[in-house]
Design an enzyme around this catalytic site. Structure first.
Site, PDB file in Angstrom:
ATOM      1  N   TRP A   1       0.798  -1.224   0.000  1.00  0.00           N
ATOM      2  CA  TRP A   1       0.000   0.000   0.000  1.00  0.00           C
ATOM      3  C   TRP A   1       0.831   1.275   0.000  1.00  0.00           C
ATOM      4  O   TRP A   1       0.282   2.363  -0.129  1.00  0.00           O
ATOM      5  CB  TRP A   1      -0.864  -0.001   1.285  1.00  0.00           C
ATOM      6  CG  TRP A   1      -0.072  -0.506   2.453  1.00  0.00           C
ATOM      7  CD1 TRP A   1      -0.024  -1.803   2.899  1.00  0.00           C
ATOM      8  CD2 TRP A   1       0.849   0.223   3.270  1.00  0.00           C
ATOM      9  NE1 TRP A   1       0.865  -1.926   3.946  1.00  0.00           N
ATOM     10  CE2 TRP A   1       1.414  -0.688   4.201  1.00  0.00           C
ATOM     11  CE3 TRP A   1       1.268   1.554   3.323  1.00  0.00           C
ATOM     12  CZ2 TRP A   1       2.366  -0.317   5.153  1.00  0.00           C
ATOM     13  CZ3 TRP A   1       2.214   1.927   4.265  1.00  0.00           C
ATOM     14  CH2 TRP A   1       2.743   1.001   5.169  1.00  0.00           C
ATOM     15  N   ASN A   2       2.157   1.152   0.216  1.00  0.00           N
ATOM     16  CA  ASN A   2       2.925   2.381   0.512  1.00  0.00           C
ATOM     17  C   ASN A   2       3.136   3.280  -0.716  1.00  0.00           C
ATOM     18  O   ASN A   2       3.290   4.491  -0.581  1.00  0.00           O
ATOM     19  CB  ASN A   2       4.260   2.034   1.177  1.00  0.00           C
ATOM     20  CG  ASN A   2       5.154   1.180   0.320  1.00  0.00           C
ATOM     21  OD1 ASN A   2       4.677   0.470  -0.568  1.00  0.00           O
ATOM     22  ND2 ASN A   2       6.437   1.233   0.559  1.00  0.00           N
TER      23      ASN A   2
ATOM     24  N   GLU B   1      10.054  -8.335  -4.563  1.00  0.00           N
ATOM     25  CA  GLU B   1      10.524  -7.009  -4.112  1.00  0.00           C
ATOM     26  C   GLU B   1      10.128  -6.900  -2.648  1.00  0.00           C
ATOM     27  O   GLU B   1       8.993  -6.552  -2.326  1.00  0.00           O
ATOM     28  CB  GLU B   1       9.852  -5.894  -4.938  1.00  0.00           C
ATOM     29  CG  GLU B   1      10.210  -5.884  -6.409  1.00  0.00           C
ATOM     30  CD  GLU B   1      11.603  -5.321  -6.673  1.00  0.00           C
ATOM     31  OE1 GLU B   1      12.277  -4.900  -5.719  1.00  0.00           O
ATOM     32  OE2 GLU B   1      12.007  -5.305  -7.840  1.00  0.00           O
TER      33      GLU B   1
ATOM     34  N   CYS C   1      10.283   1.083   1.372  1.00  0.00           N
ATOM     35  CA  CYS C   1      11.165  -0.082   1.514  1.00  0.00           C
ATOM     36  C   CYS C   1      12.634   0.316   1.495  1.00  0.00           C
ATOM     37  O   CYS C   1      13.469  -0.321   2.122  1.00  0.00           O
ATOM     38  CB  CYS C   1      10.876  -1.098   0.417  1.00  0.00           C
ATOM     39  SG  CYS C   1      10.998  -0.396  -1.232  1.00  0.00           S
TER      40      CYS C   1
HETATM   41  P1  NAD Z   1       2.751  -7.400   3.684  1.00  0.00           P
HETATM   42  O1  NAD Z   1       3.675  -8.350   3.030  1.00  0.00           O
HETATM   43  O2  NAD Z   1       2.033  -7.838   4.890  1.00  0.00           O
HETATM   44  O3  NAD Z   1       1.650  -6.889   2.650  1.00  0.00           O
HETATM   45  C1  NAD Z   1       2.005  -6.354   1.400  1.00  0.00           C
HETATM   46  C2  NAD Z   1       0.868  -6.535   0.423  1.00  0.00           C
HETATM   47  O4  NAD Z   1       0.692  -7.900   0.184  1.00  0.00           O
HETATM   48  C3  NAD Z   1      -0.482  -6.014   0.958  1.00  0.00           C
HETATM   49  O5  NAD Z   1      -1.195  -5.397  -0.066  1.00  0.00           O
HETATM   50  C4  NAD Z   1      -1.202  -7.238   1.404  1.00  0.00           C
HETATM   51  O6  NAD Z   1      -2.580  -7.134   1.218  1.00  0.00           O
HETATM   52  C5  NAD Z   1      -0.633  -8.276   0.473  1.00  0.00           C
HETATM   53  N1  NAD Z   1      -0.593  -9.591   1.103  1.00  0.00           N
HETATM   54  C6  NAD Z   1      -0.371  -9.902   2.390  1.00  0.00           C
HETATM   55  N2  NAD Z   1      -0.434 -11.231   2.559  1.00  0.00           N
HETATM   56  C7  NAD Z   1      -0.721 -11.756   1.347  1.00  0.00           C
HETATM   57  C8  NAD Z   1      -0.914 -13.064   0.866  1.00  0.00           C
HETATM   58  N3  NAD Z   1      -0.826 -14.144   1.666  1.00  0.00           N
HETATM   59  N4  NAD Z   1      -1.201 -13.228  -0.448  1.00  0.00           N
HETATM   60  C9  NAD Z   1      -1.294 -12.167  -1.279  1.00  0.00           C
HETATM   61  N5  NAD Z   1      -1.101 -10.908  -0.881  1.00  0.00           N
HETATM   62  C10 NAD Z   1      -0.807 -10.704   0.418  1.00  0.00           C
HETATM   63  O7  NAD Z   1       3.621  -6.096   3.963  1.00  0.00           O
HETATM   64  P2  NAD Z   1       3.228  -4.729   4.648  1.00  0.00           P
HETATM   65  O8  NAD Z   1       3.856  -4.699   5.991  1.00  0.00           O
HETATM   66  O9  NAD Z   1       1.811  -4.420   4.501  1.00  0.00           O
HETATM   67  O10 NAD Z   1       4.029  -3.761   3.632  1.00  0.00           O
HETATM   68  C11 NAD Z   1       5.286  -3.314   3.888  1.00  0.00           C
HETATM   69  C12 NAD Z   1       6.380  -4.253   3.412  1.00  0.00           C
HETATM   70  O11 NAD Z   1       6.483  -4.181   2.001  1.00  0.00           O
HETATM   71  C13 NAD Z   1       7.711  -3.827   3.964  1.00  0.00           C
HETATM   72  O12 NAD Z   1       8.462  -4.938   4.342  1.00  0.00           O
HETATM   73  C14 NAD Z   1       8.350  -3.120   2.783  1.00  0.00           C
HETATM   74  O13 NAD Z   1       9.745  -3.035   2.822  1.00  0.00           O
HETATM   75  C15 NAD Z   1       7.854  -3.955   1.645  1.00  0.00           C
HETATM   76  N6  NAD Z   1       7.973  -3.222   0.374  1.00  0.00           N
HETATM   77  C16 NAD Z   1       8.952  -3.591  -0.502  1.00  0.00           C
HETATM   78  C17 NAD Z   1       9.132  -2.865  -1.678  1.00  0.00           C
HETATM   79  C18 NAD Z   1      10.221  -3.233  -2.656  1.00  0.00           C
HETATM   80  O14 NAD Z   1      10.132  -2.799  -3.812  1.00  0.00           O
HETATM   81  N7  NAD Z   1      11.228  -3.983  -2.281  1.00  0.00           N
HETATM   82  C19 NAD Z   1       8.302  -1.794  -1.965  1.00  0.00           C
HETATM   83  C20 NAD Z   1       7.305  -1.462  -1.057  1.00  0.00           C
HETATM   84  C21 NAD Z   1       7.139  -2.187   0.117  1.00  0.00           C
END
Ligand code: NAD
Length: 478
Positions: free
Chosen positions: A151-152, A250, A284
């Site tokens: 979502w970020n 990612e 991230c």
């Molecule tokens: P999260 O992994 O809990 O959720 C991220 C997304 O995935 C959400 O939209 C969520 O709905 C979805 N999701 C969660 N569980 C799922 C599943 N089992 N199946 C399918 N989709 C699922 O992470 P968060 O804490 O909400 O987001 C922040 C994280 O994302 C941080 O660790 C951040 O570093 C990472 N991030 C990485 C990048 C990158 O490009 N490397 C970019 C943005 C965010």
């Protein structure tokens, strides 16, 4: 401009789907309900999968030039709708509207850049060791893609996947975050209004683990692209393995910032504060572990503190705001936990450290000094507006500290020494390194991590390559 009515895109139709389930979308600045988001039923997900296969078979046969015409038209439509989309991005995610505009600008640039680059997917002819034989290596779109994103960055997280996949000739079914759906829907509307054939893009919502289990159990997807946390990335990779679906991951990071005594201290302090509190630290590649060389430690901290105290927090739609609320109430408790744990481990709280009392999920920009390695925040990704700082004395020591975690996404260094910069480029275990700035991505550069931060890239030609499969053929002639 009101927040839009939220729909899913399945088989070319904007729909509420056949499930009676839905969830509210909450504005993090004041806790009000912005809209109601429909959830997909298993039958809706199956319809999306079938249409993504049909869409793929249409889209892959179109020339890259025809594909580019549609993608370019969508970029123009996003520009026409720029202010409305930016305002709604701020409403649902919280970041200052100035940041939403930058994000949307980057998303449009990504779409244009990939639409153009899709015309330059080349194969090669390989000289044969046998007479009258020709070897050919072709690059073809890998197939229907499924994607899940955080979502970020509601615009760029979606666009990095959609633009790369579509430019490569793939169809894509994406489940954006349920917390920030309107931005993804606006991108989908621009693409469908531009003439994208039915099924080439599907947008679905639901309970995330249920949606991913259903989609990845199907033999239709040939590629999974995920942006999110490490544990979810590992889980999705296991699901994808059942159907030999290739992945791009990612994932999270915990980016070190190494501030050396020979740097421009004023500039470094200013950049670090601006970078740390961008999107309230929910990035991230956010700078998250600040290591300051002994000799300049106190001077740097004094300057850094001034900049942190000057960060203006408030509703992202108001004028002159530098930082909005955290995306949701649940993030406040996580920040509280990091601060109290650091202080109980011996860190000193210099600025902030608690929620700002108001209707929304606001947390004060926070600066901690002398944070020991034993504090959780030095090993767990904070993903919030907290800057933990610590000291180092030598280049070898700071390289060890920087590389000591399983993450390997971004890293930053401030130094006036070309020799130090050269050593860091070789030794730092990160997919992206910026020296004397915090700039680690442009649409044309490869964005991606090492180690537990994942693999595969978005951005640059590498971000197209991940949606292509290499096929070889030989031919006897003459
Ligand atoms: P999260 O992994 O809990 O959720 C991220 C997304 O995935 C959400 O939209 C969520 O709905 C979805 N999701 C969660 N569980 C799922 C599943 N089992 N199946 C399918 N989709 C699922 O992470 P968060 O804490 O909400 O987001 C922040 C994280 O994302 C941080 O660790 C951040 O570093 C990472 N991030 C990485 C990048 C990158 O490009 N490397 C970019 C943005 C965010």
């Amino acid at each position: 401009m009101p927040y839009p009515v939220l729909k899913m895109l399945i088989a070319g139709e904007w729909t509420n789907g056949s499930s009676s389930k839905s969830e509210p979308v909450i504005c993090p600045a004041d806790g009000t309900t912005l809209g109601t988001l429909p959830h997909a039923s298993p039958a809706d997900l199956d319809a999306a999968l079938r249409s993504s296969l049909d869409g793929f078979n249409v889209w892959r046969k179109m020339t890259p030039h025809s594909r580019q015409t549609i993608l370019e038209k969508a970029a123009c439509l996003l520009e026409d709708r720029f202010e409305d989309i930016s305002a709604n991005l701020t409403r649902e995610m919280g970041k200052p509207v100035s940041e939403s505009r930058i994000e949307l600008r980057v998303a449009i640039d990504l779409l244009r850049w990939y639409a153009e680059e899709g015309k330059r997917v080349y194969g090669r002819i390989i000289p044969s060791r046998f007479p009258n034989m020709q070897h050919e290596a072709r690059k073809e779109p890998v197939g229907p893609v499924v994607a899940f994103v955080a979502w970020n960055f509601p615009a760029t997280n979606v666009m990095r996947k959609v633009a790369g996949a579509l430019a490569a000739g793939c169809s894509i079914t994406i489940k954006p975050s349920e917390e920030t759906p309107a931005t993804a829907i606006a991108i989908g509307r621009a693409l469908t209004d531009a003439g994208l054939p039915a099924g080439v893009l599907n947008i679905v919502f639901g309970v995330p683990p249920e949606v991913s289990e259903h989609l990845l159990a199907s033999p239709i997807p040939r590629k999974l692209s995920f942006t999110g946390s490490v544990p979810v990335g590992i889980h999705l990779q296991k699901l994808a393995a059942q159907n030999m679906i290739r992945c791009t991951m990612e994932l999270g990071g915990h980016s070190p910032v190494m501030v050396f005594e020979d740097c421009d201290i004023e500039s470094a302090a200013k950049l670090c504060a601006a970078g740390k509190f961008r999107n309230a630290g929910q990035v991230c590649i956010s700078p998250t572990r600040f290591f300051i060389q002994d000799k300049i430690h106190d001077k740097f901290l004094a300057l850094f503190k001034e900049h942190v105290e000057a960060v203006k927090v408030g509703d992202g739609l108001a004028e002159g705001i530098n930082m909005g609320p955290l995306v949701a109430e649940r993030r406040i408790e996580i920040m509280d936990g990091f601060v109290s744990d650091a202080v109980s481990n011996g860190a000193e709280l210099l600025v902030g450290g608690s929620r700002i009392q108001s209707a929304g999920s606001f947390f004060a920009p926070t600066l901690l000094q002398e944070v020991p390695d034993t504090a959780r925040i030095m090993t767990e990704e904070p993903f919030g507006p907290i800057a933990p700082t610590a000291r180092f004395s030598s280049l070898e020591e700071v390289i060890h500290l920087a590389n000591s975690l399983p993450f390997g996404l971004a890293a930053y260094a401030f130094t006036g020494s070309a020799k130090t910069a050269g050593v860091l480029k070789q030794e730092i275990e990160a997919g992206m390194l910026a020296i004397n700035s915090l700039h680690v991505h442009s649409v044309e550069t490869p964005f991606g991590g090492l180690k537990f931060s994942g693999y595969g890239h978005e951005g640059g030609i590498e971000g197209l390559e991940v949606f292509l499969a290499t096929r070889y053929s030989s031919e006897i002639y003459g």
